[in-house]
Scaffold this active site. Structure first.
Site, mmCIF file in Angstrom:
data_model
loop_
_atom_site.group_PDB
_atom_site.id
_atom_site.type_symbol
_atom_site.label_atom_id
_atom_site.label_comp_id
_atom_site.label_asym_id
_atom_site.label_seq_id
_atom_site.Cartn_x
_atom_site.Cartn_y
_atom_site.Cartn_z
ATOM 1 N N CYS A 45 0.825 -1.207 0.000
ATOM 2 C CA CYS A 45 0.000 0.000 0.000
ATOM 3 C C CYS A 45 0.863 1.263 0.000
ATOM 4 C CB CYS A 45 -0.909 -0.018 1.221
ATOM 5 S SG CYS A 45 -2.023 1.415 1.340
ATOM 6 N N SER A 47 0.497 3.802 1.840
ATOM 7 C CA SER A 47 0.789 4.252 3.197
ATOM 8 C C SER A 47 2.122 3.697 3.688
ATOM 9 C CB SER A 47 -0.333 3.836 4.150
ATOM 10 O OG SER A 47 -1.548 4.473 3.804
ATOM 11 N N HIS A 50 4.875 5.795 2.148
ATOM 12 C CA HIS A 50 5.108 7.061 2.855
ATOM 13 C C HIS A 50 6.152 6.872 3.966
ATOM 14 C CE1 HIS A 50 2.347 9.901 1.081
ATOM 15 N NE2 HIS A 50 1.306 9.105 1.249
ATOM 16 N N HIS A 66 0.071 -3.423 6.368
ATOM 17 C CA HIS A 66 -1.130 -3.292 7.211
ATOM 18 C C HIS A 66 -2.379 -3.861 6.540
ATOM 19 C CE1 HIS A 66 -1.022 0.243 4.587
ATOM 20 N NE2 HIS A 66 -2.336 0.301 4.719
ATOM 21 N N CYS A 172 -7.946 -2.687 3.648
ATOM 22 C CA CYS A 172 -7.516 -1.287 3.554
ATOM 23 C C CYS A 172 -7.996 -0.649 2.261
ATOM 24 C CB CYS A 172 -6.010 -1.139 3.713
ATOM 25 S SG CYS A 172 -5.482 0.600 3.709
#
Length: 373
Positions: A45, A47, A50, A66, A172
Site C-alpha cells: 500500500c 501508506s 510514505h 497493514h 484497507c
C-alpha cells in the site's frame, strides 16, 4: 500458552534508504484477547511507501504492511468470537471499542486508538529482534510477515470462499474506497462522480461508485493505461489530468460533479477538487499526503457555492459491519475485485513491488505467502 515463534518479516530500519530487509524476528504468543494469524496475503500500500520514503515517522525497527488476510492459528484467553482455523481480514485502525465515538458507531474517530503509533491496545508490541530489542508492527498489524498477533476485535471473520489476496485488500484499499463512497460521501444512484487517481484506492472507489449507481463516473489520471484500468472496473469516462480539468469535468457533468474524490494524497490535486464540483457538491479527501503540508482553497467558492469538504479516515468503516458486506458483494459478482490486483509477489520481492509503485507501473501488488491457495 505457546512460546514465542520465529517469523520472517519485511523490516524497515531507516538506515538503508528506502530498502526493506527480510529477516527473522521473534513473535510472542497471543495474550488475553489476542489472536495469532498465519498470514496468507498482504497488500503493498501507498501508506507503507510514505514510511519507507521518509514522509511519515513511525517507531523503528518497523515490521511493514497493514493489509492482511489469513487464518487464525492460536488464540489467547478470553477470545470467544474466533476459533482456530477461521479465515479473517485484519483491520489496522484498532479502535478502543469503549469510548463515545466507538460506542456511537464511529470507531474511525476513536481518540484513544494506539494502532496509529504501531502499538497494541495495551501500548506494547509482541515483536522482538533476535537481539531482544522491541520491533513495532506498522499500524499494529505488521502484515508483511508470515505470522502476526492482533487484538481479536481487529480480526474480522470472512467467508472462506473469498480468496486471501482479495480479502487482504478489503482490509484497507478496497474497504477505504468502498467506505468513502458509502459512509463518507453517501453517494446515491444517479449522482455524478469524479475520481482523481486510478491507483488501488481510486479503482476501489470507482468499483463502489458503480455498485452505488453513480453516473457518469469520470476517472482522472496521467496515463491512458491507468484510465483503461478505470474503465474496466466501472468508469464511464476517462480524462488526463491538467490545467483544463475543471472545464472538461463541467462539460461531462452539465456544470460540475455532485461528488469528487481525491485518491492520491497530492496537495496539488487536493486543491483542484472543489473546482470540479457543482454548487452543493462534496469533495472527499481519501488519499493521504506527507506530514506537515497545508492546503490553499478558495474560501469564497466553498462558502458561496455551499460546497462541502469531507475527510475520509479509513472510509468511515465499521470493520465488523463493512468487511462482510464488501466480501458478500464480491462473492455475488457486484464488486469485481480480482481486477484490482496487478501482480502477486513473494515476500522477498517486496522492494521490487515498492519500486514498481513509485514508477506507477502497478495497480496493486499483493504478497502471497505459503498456504494461500
Amino acid at each position: 500458552m505457546t512460546q514465542s515463534i520465529e517469523v520472517h518479516a519485511a523490516v524497515y530500519r531507516g538506515d538503508n534508504g528506502d530498502r526493506l530487509t527480510v529477516e527473522p524476528l521473534l513473535l510472542a504468543a497471543p495474550e488475553h484477547g489476542e489472536v495469532r494469524i498465519a498470514v496468507r496475503a498482504a497488500g503493498v500500500c501507498g501508506s507503507d511507501r510514505h514510511v519507507i520514503d521518509g514522509e511519515w515517522n513511525v517507531p523503528l525497527p518497523a515490521v511493514m504492511g497493514h493489509e492482511a488476510a489469513g487464518v487464525v492459528e492460536a488464540i489467547g484467553a478470553g477470545v470467544r468470537e474466533l476459533a482456530v482455523g477461521d479465515h479473517v481480514i485484519v483491520a489496522w485502525h484498532q479502535a478502543c471499542q469503549r469510548c463515545a465515538e466507538c460506542t456511537g458507531g464511529k470507531p474511525w474517530a476513536c481518540m484513544r486508538v494506539k494502532s496509529n503509533d504501531s502499538q497494541l491496545p495495551d501500548g506494547t508490541t509482541r515483536w522482538q529482534t533476535l537481539d531482544g530489542d522491541a520491533a513495532w508492527p506498522y499500524l499494529a498489524v505488521g502484515a508483511m510477515s508470515d505470522h502476526i498477533v492482533v487484538p481479536d476485535f481487529a480480526a474480522i471473520k470472512v467467508d472462506e470462499r473469498v480468496p486471501f489476496d482479495v480479502a487482504s485488500l478489503i482490509g484497507c484499499s478496497v474497504g477505504t474506497g468502498y467506505g468513502a463512497v458509502v459512509n463518507n460521501a453517501k453517494v446515491v444512484a444517479g449522482e455524478s462522480a469524479v475520481v482523481v487517481g486510478a491507483g488501488g484506492v481510486g479503482l476501489s472507489i470507482i468499483s463502489a461508485l458503480r455498485l452505488a449507481g453513480a453516473n457518469p463516473i469520470t476517472a482522472v489520471d496521467v496515463t491512458e493505461e491507468k484510465l483503461e484500468e478505470a474503465r474496466r472496473v466501472g468508469a464511464t469516462h476517462g480524462l488526463l489530468g491538467g490545467a483544463e480539468l475543471a472545464e472538461s469535468v463541467a462539460a461531462l457533468t452539465a456544470g460540475g460533479a455532485d461528488v469528487a474524490f481525491e485518491a492520491i494524497g497530492r496537495i496539488g490535486t487536493m486543491e483542484q477538487l472543489p473546482g470540479l464540483l457543482r454548487p452543493g457538491g462534496r469533495a472527499v479527501f481519501v488519499g493521504l499526503p506527507p506530514e506537515g503540508l497545508e492546503l490553499r482553497l478558495d474560501a469564497l467558492q466553498l462558502a458561496y457555492d455551499g460546497k462541502t469538504i469531507i475527510g475520509s479516515n479509513y472510509g468511515g468503516l465499521v470493520p465488523a459491519r463493512d468487511f462482510p458486506r464488501v466480501a458478500a458483494a464480491y462473492l455475488s459478482g457486484e464488486l469485481p475485485l480480482d481486477d484490482l490486483i496487478s501482480s502477486r509477489v513473494a515476500l522477498e520481492q517486496v522492494n521490487d513491488a515498492f519500486d514498481a509503485m513509485r514508477r506507477g507501473e502497478r495497480t496493486r501488488s499483493v504478497i502471497v505467502f505459503e498456504g494461500a491457495e
